[in-house]
Design a protein around this motif. Structure first.
Motif, PDB file in Angstrom:
ATOM      1  N   ILE A  70     -18.280 -13.675   6.506  1.00 24.10           N
ATOM      2  CA  ILE A  70     -17.068 -13.067   7.061  1.00 24.10           C
ATOM      3  C   ILE A  70     -17.416 -11.685   7.603  1.00 24.10           C
ATOM      4  O   ILE A  70     -18.062 -10.882   6.921  1.00 24.10           O
ATOM      5  N   LEU A  71     -16.968 -11.408   8.824  1.00 24.54           N
ATOM      6  CA  LEU A  71     -17.098 -10.079   9.415  1.00 24.54           C
ATOM      7  C   LEU A  71     -15.697  -9.513   9.610  1.00 24.54           C
ATOM      8  O   LEU A  71     -14.838 -10.163  10.212  1.00 24.54           O
ATOM      9  N   GLY A  72     -15.473  -8.327   9.102  1.00 21.18           N
ATOM     10  CA  GLY A  72     -14.192  -7.657   9.332  1.00 21.18           C
ATOM     11  C   GLY A  72     -14.221  -6.915  10.658  1.00 21.18           C
ATOM     12  O   GLY A  72     -15.202  -6.245  10.974  1.00 21.18           O
ATOM     13  N   VAL A  73     -13.161  -7.064  11.443  1.00 18.59           N
ATOM     14  CA  VAL A  73     -13.060  -6.365  12.729  1.00 18.59           C
ATOM     15  C   VAL A  73     -11.878  -5.403  12.653  1.00 18.59           C
ATOM     16  O   VAL A  73     -10.728  -5.827  12.522  1.00 18.59           O
ATOM     17  N   ILE A  74     -12.149  -4.111  12.705  1.00 21.54           N
ATOM     18  CA  ILE A  74     -11.105  -3.088  12.632  1.00 21.54           C
ATOM     19  C   ILE A  74     -10.771  -2.644  14.052  1.00 21.54           C
ATOM     20  O   ILE A  74     -11.616  -2.144  14.788  1.00 21.54           O
ATOM     21  N   VAL A  75      -9.496  -2.825  14.443  1.00 21.05           N
ATOM     22  CA  VAL A  75      -9.039  -2.552  15.806  1.00 21.05           C
ATOM     23  C   VAL A  75      -7.908  -1.517  15.765  1.00 21.05           C
ATOM     24  O   VAL A  75      -7.017  -1.604  14.917  1.00 21.05           O
ATOM     25  N   GLU A  92     -16.585 -14.795  19.689  1.00 17.54           N
ATOM     26  CA  GLU A  92     -17.448 -15.800  20.319  1.00 17.54           C
ATOM     27  C   GLU A  92     -18.891 -15.660  19.829  1.00 17.54           C
ATOM     28  O   GLU A  92     -19.559 -16.661  19.539  1.00 17.54           O
ATOM     29  N   GLU A  93     -19.375 -14.430  19.732  1.00 19.91           N
ATOM     30  CA  GLU A  93     -20.741 -14.203  19.253  1.00 19.91           C
ATOM     31  C   GLU A  93     -20.861 -14.563  17.773  1.00 19.91           C
ATOM     32  O   GLU A  93     -21.844 -15.175  17.351  1.00 19.91           O
ATOM     33  N   ALA A  94     -19.851 -14.202  16.981  1.00 21.14           N
ATOM     34  CA  ALA A  94     -19.873 -14.505  15.547  1.00 21.14           C
ATOM     35  C   ALA A  94     -19.855 -16.013  15.311  1.00 21.14           C
ATOM     36  O   ALA A  94     -20.619 -16.537  14.497  1.00 21.14           O
ATOM     37  N   LYS A  96     -20.833 -18.387  17.242  1.00 22.47           N
ATOM     38  CA  LYS A  96     -22.100 -18.959  17.676  1.00 22.47           C
ATOM     39  C   LYS A  96     -23.160 -18.853  16.572  1.00 22.47           C
ATOM     40  O   LYS A  96     -24.052 -19.696  16.476  1.00 22.47           O
ATOM     41  N   LYS A  97     -23.020 -17.840  15.721  1.00 23.87           N
ATOM     42  CA  LYS A  97     -24.021 -17.594  14.678  1.00 23.87           C
ATOM     43  C   LYS A  97     -23.511 -17.950  13.281  1.00 23.87           C
ATOM     44  O   LYS A  97     -24.098 -17.557  12.274  1.00 23.87           O
ATOM     45  N   GLY A  98     -22.393 -18.716  13.230  1.00 22.95           N
ATOM     46  CA  GLY A  98     -21.913 -19.236  11.951  1.00 22.95           C
ATOM     47  C   GLY A  98     -21.085 -18.284  11.119  1.00 22.95           C
ATOM     48  O   GLY A  98     -20.937 -18.477   9.914  1.00 22.95           O
ATOM     49  N   TYR A  99     -20.503 -17.269  11.750  1.00 22.72           N
ATOM     50  CA  TYR A  99     -19.664 -16.305  11.041  1.00 22.72           C
ATOM     51  C   TYR A  99     -18.217 -16.400  11.518  1.00 22.72           C
ATOM     52  O   TYR A  99     -17.947 -16.840  12.638  1.00 22.72           O
ATOM     53  N   GLU A 100     -17.300 -15.968  10.648  1.00 25.97           N
ATOM     54  CA  GLU A 100     -15.891 -15.873  11.007  1.00 25.97           C
ATOM     55  C   GLU A 100     -15.495 -14.403  11.097  1.00 25.97           C
ATOM     56  O   GLU A 100     -15.950 -13.572  10.297  1.00 25.97           O
ATOM     57  N   CYS A 101     -14.640 -14.080  12.068  1.00 28.81           N
ATOM     58  CA  CYS A 101     -14.131 -12.712  12.216  1.00 28.81           C
ATOM     59  C   CYS A 101     -12.721 -12.614  11.653  1.00 28.81           C
ATOM     60  O   CYS A 101     -11.867 -13.449  11.947  1.00 28.81           O
ATOM     61  N   LEU A 102     -12.483 -11.590  10.867  1.00 24.36           N
ATOM     62  CA  LEU A 102     -11.163 -11.324  10.315  1.00 24.36           C
ATOM     63  C   LEU A 102     -10.638 -10.053  10.983  1.00 24.36           C
ATOM     64  O   LEU A 102     -11.198  -8.975  10.804  1.00 24.36           O
ATOM     65  N   LEU A 103      -9.574 -10.194  11.757  1.00 28.56           N
ATOM     66  CA  LEU A 103      -9.056  -9.098  12.581  1.00 28.56           C
ATOM     67  C   LEU A 103      -7.998  -8.300  11.816  1.00 28.56           C
ATOM     68  O   LEU A 103      -7.025  -8.852  11.319  1.00 28.56           O
ATOM     69  N   LEU A 104      -8.206  -6.980  11.752  1.00 29.11           N
ATOM     70  CA  LEU A 104      -7.267  -6.082  11.072  1.00 29.11           C
ATOM     71  C   LEU A 104      -6.984  -4.890  11.980  1.00 29.11           C
ATOM     72  O   LEU A 104      -7.884  -4.373  12.647  1.00 29.11           O
ATOM     73  N   VAL A 105      -5.722  -4.427  11.997  1.00 32.39           N
ATOM     74  CA  VAL A 105      -5.297  -3.371  12.923  1.00 32.39           C
ATOM     75  C   VAL A 105      -4.819  -2.147  12.141  1.00 32.39           C
ATOM     76  O   VAL A 105      -4.042  -2.282  11.184  1.00 32.39           O
ATOM     77  N   HIS A 106      -5.279  -0.945  12.538  1.00 35.70           N
ATOM     78  CA  HIS A 106      -4.853   0.267  11.825  1.00 35.70           C
ATOM     79  C   HIS A 106      -3.858   1.126  12.600  1.00 35.70           C
ATOM     80  O   HIS A 106      -3.325   2.107  12.058  1.00 35.70           O
ATOM     81  N   ASP A 107      -3.567   0.807  13.858  1.00 37.83           N
ATOM     82  CA  ASP A 107      -2.569   1.547  14.651  1.00 37.83           C
ATOM     83  C   ASP A 107      -2.833   3.053  14.657  1.00 37.83           C
ATOM     84  O   ASP A 107      -1.900   3.859  14.629  1.00 37.83           O
ATOM     85  N   ASP A 126     -19.340  -9.556   4.718  1.00 36.70           N
ATOM     86  CA  ASP A 126     -20.758  -9.222   4.909  1.00 36.70           C
ATOM     87  C   ASP A 126     -20.933  -7.948   5.722  1.00 36.70           C
ATOM     88  O   ASP A 126     -21.910  -7.211   5.544  1.00 36.70           O
ATOM     89  N   GLY A 127     -20.014  -7.720   6.640  1.00 34.37           N
ATOM     90  CA  GLY A 127     -20.147  -6.554   7.500  1.00 34.37           C
ATOM     91  C   GLY A 127     -18.820  -6.199   8.137  1.00 34.37           C
ATOM     92  O   GLY A 127     -17.875  -6.993   8.132  1.00 34.37           O
ATOM     93  N   ILE A 128     -18.753  -4.988   8.688  1.00 37.24           N
ATOM     94  CA  ILE A 128     -17.526  -4.498   9.313  1.00 37.24           C
ATOM     95  C   ILE A 128     -17.846  -3.946  10.691  1.00 37.24           C
ATOM     96  O   ILE A 128     -18.764  -3.136  10.846  1.00 37.24           O
ATOM     97  N   LEU A 129     -17.094  -4.400  11.680  1.00 32.82           N
ATOM     98  CA  LEU A 129     -17.138  -3.846  13.033  1.00 32.82           C
ATOM     99  C   LEU A 129     -16.011  -2.825  13.105  1.00 32.82           C
ATOM    100  O   LEU A 129     -14.841  -3.168  13.183  1.00 32.82           O
ATOM    101  N   LEU A 130     -16.378  -1.558  13.063  1.00 35.91           N
ATOM    102  CA  LEU A 130     -15.424  -0.473  12.838  1.00 35.91           C
ATOM    103  C   LEU A 130     -15.108   0.296  14.113  1.00 35.91           C
ATOM    104  O   LEU A 130     -15.998   0.836  14.758  1.00 35.91           O
TER     105      LEU A 130
END
Length: 346
Positions: A70-75, A92-94, A96-107, A126-130
């Motif tokens: 799981i990759l967290g995506v902070i938007v 799409e990239e995640a 392709k490499k067997g990962y799921e993205c979890l989208l979270l919004v902080h406004d 596993d990681g966070i896209l911040l």
């Protein structure tokens, strides 16, 4: 007749084990393709798991494997098309490499961001896209999560002066310099900078690029042509209306983003000024909302899909690699100033 709704019980690892008269540990190992389980047993386990509708518990699996996939995506804001396009590159990239993205919004709210980060830590992402909220309020938490072993890559915005976290972004100073220079070459000398220019390094860099272009083109910097606004349509509209009501002469605007640009553009048009004849607008992000003004404008195209794709690729490499993180490097994505109109700005 029983009026209670029937609640279907989730099939567990133990249910699969009971159906095959084996232990839950055997089922778990078979599903993980462990080498100490025979091929025949693996096939039986997979077959009965499918028949019973068993789905592995992701969180439990992450505790066993030390990997959740799981990759967290902070938007910051889903109203901005730049962010949604970047997220498309991420998932799409995640995927392709067997990962799921979890989208979270902080406004753009540090307290909301803190809760999202704590949640991602709790579920063993596993990681966070911040894409960080402004201010320094959560720096301690970034470091704590990082020290726990959760990899972090900053996208679009880096953390002020913190080389510990890798980033994927454009060169905002250079992009703002090129955007302001483009407007100057149209013969404009009273160019207003609109939006916040402190807090996030991205905002400071865009302001720096604006001032650099003025200096290079021998145009004096005028403090009265710097207008701070929140990143909202309402506030930028109010601030631009106030500028125009005071009779301040402007013939160009460099805006930090789409919502700010749209609010300012509305105020300019309501004043019966022409865009771009009277005032040229330049902005960052190529945001869909700006098109609603129905006027030509300049924009910094930041390749959001590529930012999303490259940041996800970097994060997954960091998650899966045994290399020390100082062997990974920041990535600078190309940007360009483009004119969004079929009519040439004169």
């Amino acid at each position: 007749m029983n009026d209670k709704k029937l609640i279907r019980k989730r099939v567990t690892l133990k249910d699969v084990a009971n159906a095959l008269s084996v232990t839950p540990a055997t089922v778990s190992k078979a599903l993980r393709d462990s080498s100490d389980i025979s091929f025949e047993t693996k096939e039986k386990v997979k077959k009965i798991s499918q028949e019973l509708g068993f789905r592995p518990n992701i969180l439990a699996r992450s505790l066993i494997n030390s990997r959740s996939k799981i990759l967290g995506v902070i938007v910051p804001d889903l109203r901005i098309s730049f962010f949604s396009e970047a997220v498309r590159g991420m998932y799409e990239e995640a995927s392709k490499k067997g990962y799921e993205c979890l989208l979270l919004v902080h406004d753009e709210n540090a307290n909301k961001e803190r809760k999202k980060l704590e949640f991602l830590s709790d579920i063993h992402a596993d990681g966070i896209l911040l894409n960080a909220a402004g201010g320094e309020g959560n720096r301690d938490l970034y470091k704590k999560i990082y020290e726990e072993g959760v990899k972090i890559v900053c996208w679009d915005r880096d953390l002020n002066g913190d080389s510990e976290f890798k980033s994927v972004k454009i060169d905002d100073v250079e992009a703002s310099y090129k955007l302001t220079t483009k407007i100057i070459k149209e013969g404009r000398k009273n160019i207003l900078f609109l939006g916040p220019n402190t807090g996030l390094r991205l905002l400071h860099d865009r302001f720096t690029g604006y001032k650099k272009a003025l200096e290079k083109n021998k145009i004096g910097f005028k403090p009265e042509l710097v207008v701070q606004s929140f990143r909202s349509v309402e506030d930028s509209y109010k601030k631009m209306k106030s500028v125009l009501d005071k009779g301040l002469k402007i013939d160009g605007v460099v805006s930090i983003g789409g919502l700010v640009t749209y609010g300012a553009g509305k105020a300019i048009l309501e004043k019966n000024l022409s865009i771009p004849k009277d005032v040229i607008i330049g902005e960052f992000g190529d945001n869909d909302i700006v098109y609603r003004l129905g006027v030509p404008f300049y924009t910094v195209f930041q390749n959001p899909y590529e930012i999303g794709k490259a940041s996800t690729d970097l994060l997954i490499k960091m998650v899966e690699s045994k290399k020390p993180e100082n062997e990974f490097h920041n990535i600078v994505i190309d940007s360009k100033v483009v004119e969004r109109t079929q009519v040439r700005i004169k």
